[in-house]
Design a protein around this motif. Structure first.
Motif, short mmCIF file in Angstrom:
data_model
loop_
_atom_site.label_atom_id
_atom_site.label_comp_id
_atom_site.label_asym_id
_atom_site.label_seq_id
_atom_site.Cartn_x
_atom_site.Cartn_y
_atom_site.Cartn_z
N PRO A 79 0.81 -1.22 0.00
CA PRO A 79 0.00 0.00 0.00
C PRO A 79 0.85 1.28 0.00
O PRO A 79 0.45 2.28 -0.59
N PHE A 80 2.02 1.24 0.63
CA PHE A 80 2.91 2.41 0.62
C PHE A 80 3.26 2.81 -0.80
O PHE A 80 3.35 3.99 -1.12
N ARG A 81 3.46 1.81 -1.65
CA ARG A 81 3.90 2.14 -3.01
C ARG A 81 2.79 2.83 -3.78
O ARG A 81 3.05 3.58 -4.71
N GLU A 82 1.55 2.59 -3.37
CA GLU A 82 0.45 3.37 -3.94
C GLU A 82 0.49 4.79 -3.34
O GLU A 82 0.39 5.78 -4.07
N ALA A 83 0.70 4.86 -2.05
CA ALA A 83 0.70 6.17 -1.37
C ALA A 83 1.84 7.06 -1.86
O ALA A 83 1.68 8.27 -2.00
N ALA A 84 3.01 6.46 -2.13
CA ALA A 84 4.18 7.25 -2.50
C ALA A 84 4.50 7.15 -3.98
O ALA A 84 5.50 7.70 -4.43
N ALA A 85 3.65 6.47 -4.73
CA ALA A 85 3.86 6.28 -6.17
C ALA A 85 5.30 5.83 -6.43
O ALA A 85 6.02 6.43 -7.22
N SER A 86 5.72 4.78 -5.75
CA SER A 86 7.14 4.39 -5.80
C SER A 86 7.37 2.92 -6.11
O SER A 86 8.41 2.37 -5.75
N ALA A 87 6.41 2.28 -6.78
CA ALA A 87 6.61 0.87 -7.13
C ALA A 87 7.70 0.78 -8.18
O ALA A 87 7.75 1.59 -9.11
N PRO A 88 8.63 -0.19 -8.07
CA PRO A 88 9.67 -0.31 -9.09
C PRO A 88 9.08 -0.66 -10.45
O PRO A 88 8.17 -1.48 -10.54
N ALA A 89 9.60 0.01 -11.50
CA ALA A 89 9.08 -0.22 -12.85
C ALA A 89 9.50 -1.58 -13.40
O ALA A 89 8.85 -2.13 -14.28
N PHE A 90 10.60 -2.13 -12.92
CA PHE A 90 11.01 -3.48 -13.32
C PHE A 90 11.61 -4.17 -12.10
O PHE A 90 12.13 -3.52 -11.19
N GLY A 91 11.50 -5.49 -12.09
CA GLY A 91 12.12 -6.27 -11.01
C GLY A 91 11.54 -5.95 -9.64
O GLY A 91 10.41 -5.48 -9.53
N ASP A 92 12.33 -6.22 -8.62
CA ASP A 92 11.88 -5.95 -7.25
C ASP A 92 13.08 -5.45 -6.45
O ASP A 92 14.11 -5.13 -7.01
N ARG A 93 12.92 -5.40 -5.13
CA ARG A 93 13.97 -4.80 -4.31
C ARG A 93 14.84 -5.84 -3.60
O ARG A 93 15.56 -5.52 -2.66
N ARG A 94 14.76 -7.08 -4.08
CA ARG A 94 15.45 -8.14 -3.33
C ARG A 94 16.96 -8.12 -3.43
O ARG A 94 17.63 -8.82 -2.67
N SER A 95 17.51 -7.35 -4.39
CA SER A 95 18.98 -7.28 -4.44
C SER A 95 19.53 -6.28 -3.45
O SER A 95 20.74 -6.18 -3.27
#
Ligand code: PBG
Length: 327
Positions: free
Chosen positions: A203-219
Motif C-alpha cells: 500500500p505504501f507504493r500506492e501512497a508514495a507512487a514508488s513501485a519499481p518499474a522493473f524487477g523488485d527490491r530483493r537485491s
C-alpha cells in the motif's frame, strides 16, 4: 507450597489491577506519524488501500502537522511525491523539493514537532528503485553520493533526523560524513538498518507512487529468513554512526526487534508498515475483527518486543486510545 494452587488470576480481576501490574506501557511520545506530501494546493487525497491516510499538499501537510501536534503527536516522518521524476532523482535533493518545502512549512506550523525525513531515491526516480540504475543493475556506490546529497538538503531545510531507507551498503557512513562536512553534525541519523524485502510495503507504493518499474527490491532489501544477517546490518550501521536503529516491518519481525534491542544500547525504532495497517483496516471494515483492540494488541506487542519508537499510520488513533484509557 505443593498443595497450594498458584493463582495468577488474582491480579487479573479488574482493569485497575491489570493496569497496576502491566509490564509494557505505550506512551504518546513513542509514536511517529508518517505523512505523504504531494504537489498542489489544498490537496487532500485519500489513499485507496490505506483508509485515513492521505496525499497532502504542502499547505495541507502543515495544517495536518499542527492538528496532529494538538492531538499529542510529537514526531512526523515525511515522504515526498515530486512533481516530476528522473534518472538521477533530482527531486530528492532539490533545494525546493517537495520534502524540503514540507519541512519548512511544518516547522512554521508546529515549531516543537520533531521532523524526520525519509532519505531514499525510489519516490524520485523514473524506474522507482532506491538507487542509481544502469543496465538493469542497482549501483551501490554511485547511489551513496545522491543519498548523501538528499540527506544534507533535508537537514538544511530543517529536519531534526534523517532516515536513510535505501538499503545501500555504506549509506549511513556516507550520510554522516556529508552532514558533518556541511556543519550539520547536530542532525541525527535514524537508520532503516534492518529492512526486509516485504509484501507488506504494497500500500505504501500506492501512497508514495514508488513501485519499481522493473524487477523488485530483493537485491538490496533483506531476505525474510535471515536474523543473523540482521545483526550484521545493525552492527554496520552502529559502526557507521547511526543514532537510532530501525527494524522493518514490525509485527512479522518481533524476534529480530528483540535481538537488536538486546544487543545495542541505541534507541530502537520499529516501522509498523502500510500493509500491516491495511490488513487491520480491511478486516475491521468487514466486521471481522475489532479494530481498536487489534491496533492496541499489535502496538503493545511491538513495544513488548523492545521498540522505543513506533512509526505507525495509527499514531493519532493510538494516542487517542491512550487518552481514553483504552490501553
Ligand atoms: C522507501 C520506503 C519504503 C517504505 C518506507 N520507506 C518502501 C519500500 O522500501 O518499498 C515502506 C513503508 C510502508 O510500507 O509503510 N524506500
Amino acid at each position: 507450597m505443593s498443595d497450594l494452587i498458584h493463582r495468577p488470576r488474582r491480579l487479573r480481576q479488574s482493569s485497575g489491577l491489570r493496569a497496576l501490574v502491566r509490564e509494557t506501557r505505550l506512551v504518546s511520545e513513542c509514536f511517529v506519524l508518517p505523512l505523504f506530501v504531494c504537489p498542489g494546493e489544498g490537496v487532500r487525497r485519500e489513499i485507496n488501500s490505506m483508509p485515513g491516510v492521505y496525499n497532502l499538499s504542502v499547505d495541507e501537510a502543515a495544517r495536518e502537522a499542527a492538528s496532529a501536534y494538538d492531538a499529542g503527536v510529537r514526531a512526523l516522518i515525511l515522504f515526498g511525491l515530486p512533481e516530476t521524476k528522473d534518472e538521477t532523482a533530482s527531486g530528492a535533493y532539490a533545494r525546493d523539493g517537495i520534502v524540503q518545502q514540507a519541512v519548512r512549512a511544518v516547522r512554521r506550523a508546529a515549531p516543537e514537532m520533531t521532523i524526520i525525513t525519509d532519505t531514499c531515491l525510489c519516490e524520485y526516480t523514473t524506474h522507482g528503485h532506491c538507487g542509481v540504475v544502469r543496465e538493469g543493475e542497482i549501483l551501490n556506490d554511485e547511489s551513496l553520493e545522491l543519498l548523501a546529497r538528499t540527506a544534507v538538503s533535508q537537514a538544511e531545510a530543517g529536519a531534526d533526523i534523517v532516515a536513510p531507507s535505501a538499503m545501500m551498503d555504506g549509506q549511513v557512513g556516507a550520510i554522516r560524513a556529508a552532514l558533518d562536512a556541511s556543519r550539520l553534525e547536530h542532525v541525527a541519523v535514524m537508520s532503516y538498518a534492518v529492512k526486509y524485502a516485504s509484501a507488506f510495503y504494497g500500500p505504501f507504493r500506492e501512497a508514495a507512487a514508488s513501485a519499481p518499474a522493473f524487477g523488485d527490491r530483493r537485491s538490496y532489501q533483506m531476505d525474510i529468513g535471515n536474523s543473523r544477517e540482521a545483526l550484521r546490518e545493525a552492527e554496520l550501521d552502529y559502526a557507521e554512526g547511526a543514532d537510532i536503529l530501525m527494524v522493518k516491518p514490525a509485527s512479522v519481525c518481533l524476534d529480530v526487534l528483540r535481538s537488536v534491542r538486546d544487543r545495542y544500547d541505541l534507541p530502537v525504532a520499529a516501522y509498523h508498515v502500510s500493509g500491516e495497517y491495511a490488513m487491520i483496516k480491511a478486516a475491521a471494515a468487514r466486521g471481522w475483527i475489532d479494530e481498536r483492540r487489534a491496533m492496541i494488541e499489535t502496538l503493545t506487542s511491538i513495544r513488548r518486543a523492545g521498540a522505543d519508537i513506533i512509526i505507525t499510520y495509527y499514531a493519532r488513533e493510538a494516542i487517542n486510545a491512550l487518552k481514553n484509557g483504552e490501553f
